[in-house]
Design an enzyme around this catalytic site. Sequence first.
Site, PDB file in Angstrom:
ATOM      1  N   GLU A 407      74.604  34.521   4.954  1.00  0.00           N
ATOM      2  CA  GLU A 407      74.294  35.270   3.737  1.00  0.00           C
ATOM      3  C   GLU A 407      72.814  35.609   3.617  1.00  0.00           C
ATOM      4  O   GLU A 407      72.444  36.714   3.221  1.00  0.00           O
ATOM      5  CB  GLU A 407      74.747  34.477   2.502  1.00  0.00           C
ATOM      6  CG  GLU A 407      76.241  34.511   2.244  1.00  0.00           C
ATOM      7  CD  GLU A 407      77.021  33.489   3.036  1.00  0.00           C
ATOM      8  OE1 GLU A 407      78.243  33.364   2.801  1.00  0.00           O
ATOM      9  OE2 GLU A 407      76.418  32.795   3.893  1.00  0.00           O
ATOM     10  N   HIS A 474      84.685  27.893  -5.920  1.00  0.00           N
ATOM     11  CA  HIS A 474      85.153  29.277  -5.925  1.00  0.00           C
ATOM     12  C   HIS A 474      85.326  29.795  -7.351  1.00  0.00           C
ATOM     13  O   HIS A 474      85.998  30.803  -7.559  1.00  0.00           O
ATOM     14  CB  HIS A 474      86.487  29.405  -5.182  1.00  0.00           C
ATOM     15  CG  HIS A 474      86.417  29.079  -3.732  1.00  0.00           C
ATOM     16  ND1 HIS A 474      86.377  27.790  -3.262  1.00  0.00           N
ATOM     17  CD2 HIS A 474      86.371  29.878  -2.640  1.00  0.00           C
ATOM     18  CE1 HIS A 474      86.319  27.803  -1.941  1.00  0.00           C
ATOM     19  NE2 HIS A 474      86.315  29.060  -1.529  1.00  0.00           N
TER      20      HIS A 474
END
Length: 668
Positions: A407, A474
């Site tokens: 990322e 999440h």
Amino acid sequence: MIFDRKDLSNDTLVSFYKSILLPRMIEEKMLLLLRQGKISKWFSGIGQEAISVGATLALQPDEWIMPLHRNLGVFTTRNMPLGKLFMQWQGNKEGYSKGRERSFHFGSRAHHICGMISHLGPQLAIADGVALSYKLKEQAKVSLAFTGDGGTSEGDFHEALNVAAVWDLPVIFIIENNGYGLSTPVNEQYKCESLVSRAKGYGMEGVRIDGNNLLEVYDTISGIRDYCIREQKPYLVECMTFRMRGHEEASGTKYVPPHLFEEWASRDPVKKFEEWMILQNILTYSAIESMKAEIKDSIDKELATAASSPVLIPDEAEELRDVYSDEKIDNDEQEAIVSHIAGEEKDSKDLRFIDAIKEGLYLSMKRHENLVLMGQDIAEYGGAFKITDGFVHEFGKARVRNTPLCESAILGTALGLSLEGFKSMVEMQFADFVSVGLNQIVNNFAKLHYRWGQHADVVVRMPTGAGVGAGPFHSQSNEAWFIHTPGLKVVYPSTPEDAKGLMIAAINDPNPVMFFEHKVLYRSISGPVPAGYYETPIGKARLVQEGSDLSIITYGAGVHWAMEYALQHPAVSFDILDLRTLLPLDYNAISDSVGRTGKVVILHEDTLTGGIGGEISAWISEHCFEQLDAPVMRCASLDTPVPFNLELEKIFLAKSRLGKVVEKLLNY
């Protein structure tokens, strides 16, 4: 030390000598000024000049370089005005950063130099992005990034090299191995025999060279540049050298064995090249002394010019104004945007929230040929939530790019694309995963325009929120992480209409935008969406319904919680305000809502402590106190991680406490 001139003319060699002599003499002057208290800090590159100068000479002037704080030779070899450099180092407004940055933490678009941040590693991925832009434009160019031996221990080093190799990017990575980080020797930094041996592990070529030999550096980088362009591949270069001063002057050098200074002093890159030039009868002692006198005179004159520049007078309005770029899209583009009138349903169609995001992104891809999408599994697979499904078939893999699991490097690549005029969208598979790229966003994207006038034209998509039993990693609502960071814009739509309009607006905006999209809303919420290409303005809240008894100020899923509660309690006149943008906030709309009711609940899914509700509550108390009939109350989720079990998740979410908070406030 053997110098191989190859086919370089005498005139070229003399110009090379001047190029390496200039940064040395500037440094010697800066060290004097430091002792006199006329500058506050200096990171010396004495002993390492051949690398900066040789590498810069080997590149074309319009090829981007990502230097660090010991690469003065990059700046001088790119012929940056010395007086302006002195102003920069003295913190003068006429420097490259208006007095906002120190030493070499600045860049210059005109000179194709990207300013560093103190974290070092992020520079490498920016070079990936620039190299990708050259590749997409089919330009015969390379980018070049510097790191130190210490910097190779950072995860950004691994990520940047991996992305460059996987994507076959024409980028040169240079390691300046000077034996130490700050004071940590290399035997405590890595165990491999040489740093360049890592190149093979990434599937790229590499070479170790004498970093104190100006001609060897120049010739090596010149040849590698040709290779990178011809083969469209990256290359790793380890330059062996030594730092003759401390990490910075206050650090000292007591940790360095004295014999190393003696050994490396005998290999001084400036002196050895000078001696060779004399032996080759290219220069004489008198010519050298004349050059030194000329450079000294120039330095003194430029210093005098810098000293006579106006004293910096702080301007609060200018400081705030320069946090964001106000660069607008061109007139033709502006005219092409259909102005959307609130409530107008002509040429509208019903879309799910997720489909509205997709349409906004799709129209933006059609509108902007320089828009590149990047993210894990976003190409053939269509992304974790299928928002980019089918895009790769229409726009191609060059513009819809699957990424490795790095990322930080992908965000840095997006910034590099921005340097060359590209727009980009980076999808975080889940908002939770942004933490491993946080540095690029909060320290590079956000501060870039304020520091040296370069914007980061990047949108980061953030699938967020709980309600689907996805557990602690999440489901987080982490928008507050970014709201504290000046230079970012943070948007969070709650309706399909705004999801599309804010997506288009975010991509048109030249500033970095964090685009939060609640996963529960993806397929549970539908509504009318104008068919055209339109913007929902960033920074403007939406009045969902006007009321007189109590205000609920909220965003995202909270808007639907508030509307549901209001429908269940028709006897209460609720004023519901959808913030839509969390940075910058629409304070006028907040004030108006407070004025209509005098009682305010701030509702958000984020946890209570540190959530944006605290900031809004404080602002209301400070600016709207006379309009209040009761304390401002917050309704937020529990101060726990998000639990997996659905029953636990229900009591975690703020929705479960909304009724209790409303009743308490109404009865106040």
